[in-house]
Design a protein around this motif. Structure first.
Motif, PDB file in Angstrom:
ATOM      1  N   ARG A  68       0.702  -1.611  -0.038  1.00 61.14           N
ATOM      2  CA  ARG A  68      -0.284   0.239   0.222  1.00 61.14           C
ATOM      3  C   ARG A  68       1.018   1.483   0.305  1.00 61.14           C
ATOM      4  O   ARG A  68       0.507   2.015  -0.780  1.00 61.14           O
ATOM      5  N   LEU A  69       1.476   1.438   0.927  1.00 53.94           N
ATOM      6  CA  LEU A  69       3.042   2.467   0.878  1.00 53.94           C
ATOM      7  C   LEU A  69       3.591   2.533  -0.546  1.00 53.94           C
ATOM      8  O   LEU A  69       3.983   4.053  -0.679  1.00 53.94           O
ATOM      9  N   ARG A  71       2.769   1.772  -2.956  1.00 49.25           N
ATOM     10  CA  ARG A  71       0.780   1.932  -4.268  1.00 49.25           C
ATOM     11  C   ARG A  71       1.008   3.282  -3.393  1.00 49.25           C
ATOM     12  O   ARG A  71       0.641   4.546  -4.967  1.00 49.25           O
ATOM     13  N   LYS A  72       0.835   4.493  -2.809  1.00 52.91           N
ATOM     14  CA  LYS A  72       1.066   5.513  -2.216  1.00 52.91           C
ATOM     15  C   LYS A  72       1.633   6.000  -3.371  1.00 52.91           C
ATOM     16  O   LYS A  72       1.418   7.536  -3.713  1.00 52.91           O
ATOM     17  N   ARG A  75       1.708   6.701  -6.842  1.00 51.85           N
ATOM     18  CA  ARG A  75      -0.332   7.763  -6.958  1.00 51.85           C
ATOM     19  C   ARG A  75       1.145   9.081  -6.868  1.00 51.85           C
ATOM     20  O   ARG A  75       0.604  10.024  -7.239  1.00 51.85           O
TER      21      ARG A  75
END
Lengths: 83, 225
Positions: A68-69, A71-72, A75
Motif C-alpha cells: 500500500r505504501l 502504491r501511495k 500515485r
C-alpha cells in the motif's frame, strides 16, 4: 474497486497454495530417541502450525502495508509528474 | 508493481513456512534453534549487498555529483544499518541460548558491532552538515571509508583469528559449508534472496519518496520565484 479486491485475493491464493502443498511434504520428518533433542512434541501435536500461521499472518500484514505504501508513492509520483 | 516484489513475497512466505516445517539435521546444543539460519544469517547477506550498493552510489556521486545519487547512497546505508542491527540483536539472542551469554569478546561479534558503529557515524555526519552539497560530498567520502573498514572487520579479521565460537572457522566467517545439509540449502538460499530483496524494496520506496519530496520542493520554489 471490488474487482480489484477480488483480483488481489486470487493472486494471494495463487501465492499461498503451493506453500501449503509444500508444508504437507514436510510432515514426513520423524523423531528418534538417543539423538539430540528436537521439538518433536510440538510437531506431533500440531501446535507448530499455530506458530507457522502466526508468522505468516504477521508477514502478510507487513507485506500488505508495504504494498500500500508503494502504491501511495506511485500515485504521488504520477500527481507530481502530471502537472 | 514490479515482478521482483511478488518474488520477495513468495520467497519470504516460503522461508517462514519451510523454515519452521522443513527438515533440519538433529544437532546438539543448537537443537531446534538452527532454524535461525534462515532468518539471522540472511540479515548479514542483505546488509553486505545493500551497503555495497550504497558505496557504489557514493563513488558515482563523487565522479558525477547529483542529489539523486546522494539519496540512493543515503537510503541504502539506512537499510543496511537496519538489517545489520537486526542481525546483531538476533545474533545476541541466539548466543544467549546456545553459548549461554548475550555477548562475548569474539572477533566476529565485535567486528560486526564496530561496523555498525562506523555506519551510525555516517548518519551522525549527515545530520551535522546543513549545506546539502557539502553534506552529500562529505558523507560520500566517509561512506567509502566506512565500507573499506567494514570489509576487514567482517571478512578478513575473522579469518585471521585463531579461535571463534561463531560457526565458520577458516572459511566464510558466517557459517561453515558443512553446517548446511541439502534440505537446509533449499530454504537457506531462497531466504537469502528474499530478505535481500525485501531490503531493496524498502530502500526503493524510501528513495522514491525522497525524490517526490524533492520535486515538490522544487515546484514550490518556482512558484515563489
Amino acid at each position: 474497486m471490488k474487482n480489484k479486491t477480488n483480483n488481489l485475493l486470487s493472486r494471494a491464493m495463487a501465492l499461498l497454495l503451493p506453500l501449503l502443498l509444500l508444508a504437507g511434504a514436510a510432515l514426513a520428518q520423524t523423531g528418534a530417541a538417543d539423538q539430540p533433542e528436537m521439538a518433536d512434541a510440538l510437531r506431533a501435536n500440531g501446535k507448530i502450525y499455530v506458530v507457522v500461521l502466526v508468522i505468516v499472518i504477521i508477514l502478510s500484514g507487513l507485506f500488505v502495508y508495504l504494498v500500500r505504501l508503494d502504491r501511495k508513492v506511485s500515485r504521488l509520483e504520477r500527481e507530481v509528474e502530471g502537472r | 508493481m514490479k515482478w521482483w516484489k511478488y518474488l520477495t513475497i513468495v520467497l519470504l512466505l516460503y522461508t517462514a513456512v519451510m523454515g519452521l516445517l522443513g527438515h533440519v539435521p538433529r544437532l546438539a546444543i543448537l537443537n531446534e534453534t538452527e532454524r535461525n539460519l534462515y532468518f539471522h544469517v540472511p540479515m548479514w547477506f542483505g546488509m553486505t549487498i545493500i551497503l555495497l550498493a550504497s558505496v557504489v552510489n557514493s563513488i558515482r556521486y563523487l565522479r558525477d555529483p547529483s542529489p539523486r545519487l546522494d539519496t540512493l547512497a543515503h537510503e541504502s546505508a539506512k537499510t543496511g544499518i537496519l538489517l545489520g542491527t537486526l542481525g546483531l540483536l538476533t545474533g545476541s539472542l541466539w548466543a544467549r541460548y546456545t553459548w549461554g551469554t548475550w555477548w562475548t569478546t569474539d572477533v566476529k561479534l565485535n567486528g560486526a558491532a564496530v561496523t555498525m558503529l562506523i555506519y551510525l557515524a555516517y548518519l551522525v555526519l549527515r545530520g551535522a552538515v546543513q549545506d546539502e552539497q557539502q553534506r552529500a560530498r562529505l558523507s560520500a567520502i566517509y561512506n567509502i571509508f566506512a565500507f573499506a573498514a567494514a570489509i576487514p572487520l567482517l571478512f578478513i579479521m575473522p579469518r585471521l583469528a585463531s579461535a571463534s565460537l561463531h560457526p565458520g572457522m577458516g572459511g566464510n566467517p558466517g557459517f561453515s559449508k558443512y553446517d548446511l545439509d541439502s534440505a537446509m540449502r533449499l530454504v537457506f538460499y531462497p531466504a537469502v534472496i528474499g530478505w535481500t530483496l525485501l531490503g531493496v524494496w524498502i530502500t526503493e520506496v524510501a528513495c522514491r519518496l525522497a525524490f517526490v519530496k524533492e520535486k515538490i520542493y522544487e515546484k514550490q520554489d518556482k512558484q515563489l520565484a
